[in-house]
Design a protein around this motif. Sequence first.
Motif, PDB file in Angstrom:
ATOM      1  N   SER A  16      94.228 120.468  76.500  1.00 52.73           N
ATOM      2  CA  SER A  16      95.196 121.570  76.463  1.00 52.73           C
ATOM      3  C   SER A  16      96.266 121.351  75.402  1.00 52.73           C
ATOM      4  O   SER A  16      96.822 122.304  74.873  1.00 52.73           O
ATOM      5  CB  SER A  16      95.826 121.796  77.844  1.00 52.73           C
ATOM      6  N   THR A  17      96.554 120.091  75.049  1.00 55.59           N
ATOM      7  CA  THR A  17      97.543 119.864  73.977  1.00 55.59           C
ATOM      8  C   THR A  17      97.030 120.478  72.678  1.00 55.59           C
ATOM      9  O   THR A  17      97.770 121.149  71.954  1.00 55.59           O
ATOM     10  CB  THR A  17      97.810 118.362  73.752  1.00 55.59           C
ATOM     11  N   LEU A  18      95.743 120.241  72.417  1.00 52.29           N
ATOM     12  CA  LEU A  18      95.177 120.763  71.176  1.00 52.29           C
ATOM     13  C   LEU A  18      95.041 122.284  71.239  1.00 52.29           C
ATOM     14  O   LEU A  18      95.285 122.979  70.255  1.00 52.29           O
ATOM     15  CB  LEU A  18      93.820 120.100  70.879  1.00 52.29           C
ATOM     16  N   ALA A  39     101.717 119.772  70.126  1.00 52.23           N
ATOM     17  CA  ALA A  39     101.063 118.466  69.933  1.00 52.23           C
ATOM     18  C   ALA A  39     102.017 117.456  69.324  1.00 52.23           C
ATOM     19  O   ALA A  39     102.912 117.796  68.549  1.00 52.23           O
ATOM     20  CB  ALA A  39      99.857 118.600  69.025  1.00 52.23           C
ATOM     21  N   GLY A  40     101.798 116.203  69.675  1.00 53.83           N
ATOM     22  CA  GLY A  40     102.555 115.120  69.081  1.00 53.83           C
ATOM     23  C   GLY A  40     102.016 114.841  67.701  1.00 53.83           C
ATOM     24  O   GLY A  40     101.161 113.982  67.507  1.00 53.83           O
ATOM     25  N   GLU A  41     102.516 115.602  66.748  1.00 54.28           N
ATOM     26  CA  GLU A  41     102.029 115.439  65.376  1.00 54.28           C
ATOM     27  C   GLU A  41     103.222 115.425  64.428  1.00 54.28           C
ATOM     28  O   GLU A  41     103.935 116.426  64.336  1.00 54.28           O
ATOM     29  CB  GLU A  41     101.101 116.612  65.040  1.00 54.28           C
ATOM     30  N   GLY A 101      92.379 107.047  67.679  1.00 51.90           N
ATOM     31  CA  GLY A 101      92.667 106.336  68.933  1.00 51.90           C
ATOM     32  C   GLY A 101      91.752 106.761  70.077  1.00 51.90           C
ATOM     33  O   GLY A 101      91.314 105.938  70.880  1.00 51.90           O
ATOM     34  N   LYS A 102      91.440 108.054  70.143  1.00 53.73           N
ATOM     35  CA  LYS A 102      90.560 108.536  71.216  1.00 53.73           C
ATOM     36  C   LYS A 102      89.202 107.864  71.127  1.00 53.73           C
ATOM     37  O   LYS A 102      88.597 107.504  72.136  1.00 53.73           O
ATOM     38  CB  LYS A 102      90.335 110.053  71.091  1.00 53.73           C
ATOM     39  N   HIS A 103      88.727 107.721  69.913  1.00 56.87           N
ATOM     40  CA  HIS A 103      87.417 107.093  69.730  1.00 56.87           C
ATOM     41  C   HIS A 103      87.480 105.610  70.095  1.00 56.87           C
ATOM     42  O   HIS A 103      86.547 105.075  70.711  1.00 56.87           O
ATOM     43  CB  HIS A 103      86.954 107.298  68.283  1.00 56.87           C
ATOM     44  N   PHE A 373     107.220 119.684  82.069  1.00 61.39           N
ATOM     45  CA  PHE A 373     106.585 120.013  80.789  1.00 61.39           C
ATOM     46  C   PHE A 373     107.060 119.047  79.723  1.00 61.39           C
ATOM     47  O   PHE A 373     108.060 118.348  79.892  1.00 61.39           O
ATOM     48  CB  PHE A 373     106.800 121.483  80.394  1.00 61.39           C
ATOM     49  N   ARG A 374     106.289 118.988  78.647  1.00 59.89           N
ATOM     50  CA  ARG A 374     106.586 118.034  77.572  1.00 59.89           C
ATOM     51  C   ARG A 374     107.033 118.781  76.327  1.00 59.89           C
ATOM     52  O   ARG A 374     106.449 119.798  75.956  1.00 59.89           O
ATOM     53  CB  ARG A 374     105.327 117.221  77.248  1.00 59.89           C
ATOM     54  N   LEU A 375     108.077 118.235  75.702  1.00 60.16           N
ATOM     55  CA  LEU A 375     108.504 118.759  74.404  1.00 60.16           C
ATOM     56  C   LEU A 375     108.238 117.674  73.365  1.00 60.16           C
ATOM     57  O   LEU A 375     108.705 116.545  73.518  1.00 60.16           O
ATOM     58  CB  LEU A 375     110.007 119.069  74.408  1.00 60.16           C
TER      59      LEU A 375
HETATM   60  N1  GLU Z   1      98.098 112.703  71.250  1.00 67.02           N
HETATM   61  C1  GLU Z   1      98.742 113.875  70.801  1.00 67.02           C
HETATM   62  C2  GLU Z   1      99.437 114.596  71.914  1.00 67.02           C
HETATM   63  O1  GLU Z   1      99.495 114.131  73.021  1.00 67.02           O
HETATM   64  C3  GLU Z   1      97.811 114.740  70.006  1.00 67.02           C
HETATM   65  C4  GLU Z   1      97.037 115.787  70.738  1.00 67.02           C
HETATM   66  C5  GLU Z   1      95.954 115.228  71.560  1.00 67.02           C
HETATM   67  O2  GLU Z   1      95.087 114.586  70.986  1.00 67.02           O
HETATM   68  O3  GLU Z   1      95.992 115.396  72.756  1.00 67.02           O
HETATM   69  O4  GLU Z   1      99.975 115.633  71.669  1.00 67.02           O
END
Ligand code: GLU
Length: 400
Positions: A16-18, A39-41, A101-103, A373-375
Amino acid sequence: MSLELSRKALSVKPSSTLEITAKAKEMKNLGKDVISFGAGEPDFDTPEHICIAAKRAIDDGFTKYTAASGITELKEAIVKKFRNFNHIEYIPEQIVVSNGGKHSLTNVFSAIINEGDEVIIPAPYWLSYPEIVRLAGGIPVIVRCSKANNYKITLDDLKGTWTEKTKALILNSPNNPTGMIYDRDDLQVIADFAVEHDFYVVSDEMYENLCYGKEEPVSIASLNDEIYKRTITVNGLAKSYAMTGWRIGYAGAPLEIAKVMGSVQSHQTSNPNSIAQMAALAAISGDQTCVRVMNAAFDERRKYTYDRVCDIEGLSAIEPKGAFYVFVDASELIGKKYKGQEITGAADIGKFLIEDYYVAIIPCDDFGFSDHFRLSYAISVSEIDKGMDRIKEFCESLTE
Ligand code: GLU
């Protein structure tokens, strides 16, 4: 036979973040004035010297297969970084470089999980952990951590959750979504418990360069030999070097685990992108000024966002010490009404904010906290300002 799809794959929800971030981008492209706390970008461009190294790799024809688990020069640079920054000793054979990191996490769980093994995940958690564990055949065991304890897992939580089937614990410090950081004493307690009960710790240290003030990141694997033998340390370039799209993650692990991870990867993806590996080498072994500059900018945004949240009636948060998120407790808003419609959870807040105020937030249902919720404050101060004004206006418009 039937045409039924994989039940395991079907049980996985898209990130859902993406999704939210993509929706915000799409609305922006349509000309809407959207502020995205999604997203944390990092909003910074990848630093120039890193891009130059990638361009050089192309010009030099460094565009063929590499060793499946990554090039030796990069592994050596990672070993050096682990030694100097994290105080952990690895040899290059213990390092596996992956496609983000996911991989890396996917490889870790492929290497250690047998069907039915349990993995303890402290909540709130980054939404991909349970899904990655499930895909590997494991069972996520969620422990809800309390705000009063800064959302950290405690010894009592561990005692109450551990079973004979516990294979691993996922730790994430600095933490997504809370911004809290486990200190040395916290980690010592967790390490002692993991050693006593003989399970792995998967330590996701993706945000290690994003610690503010006096806070210092501590790697659990550095505490002693026994926990070192049971820890897989995961990291990546995305957040520290504004390299989200390059997809380079890495792990340091006990040798036998690194070997299994490498062989799994050799069949699933082969090597991570050769050009991105050269860029990663420049990032890790090059001048770290860029990291400090971005850190200072995030720190300013952190203070600003946190102050603004505290200023809104009905919202509260713990002060984040690391990463680039504020984890907002919106429980006081639950049951209130927006234009006559009842707010039943943070998902409703997210929906109303994006539809009517053009503000994207991340409702944390998928992080294990449906009333938070996250900001992400990886956007400019002026955007934060505008976005927080709108959130405030929304909150003030709610009725009993
Ligand atoms: N890790 C980041 C986040 O939590 C990027 C998006 C994702 O891969 O979930 O927003």
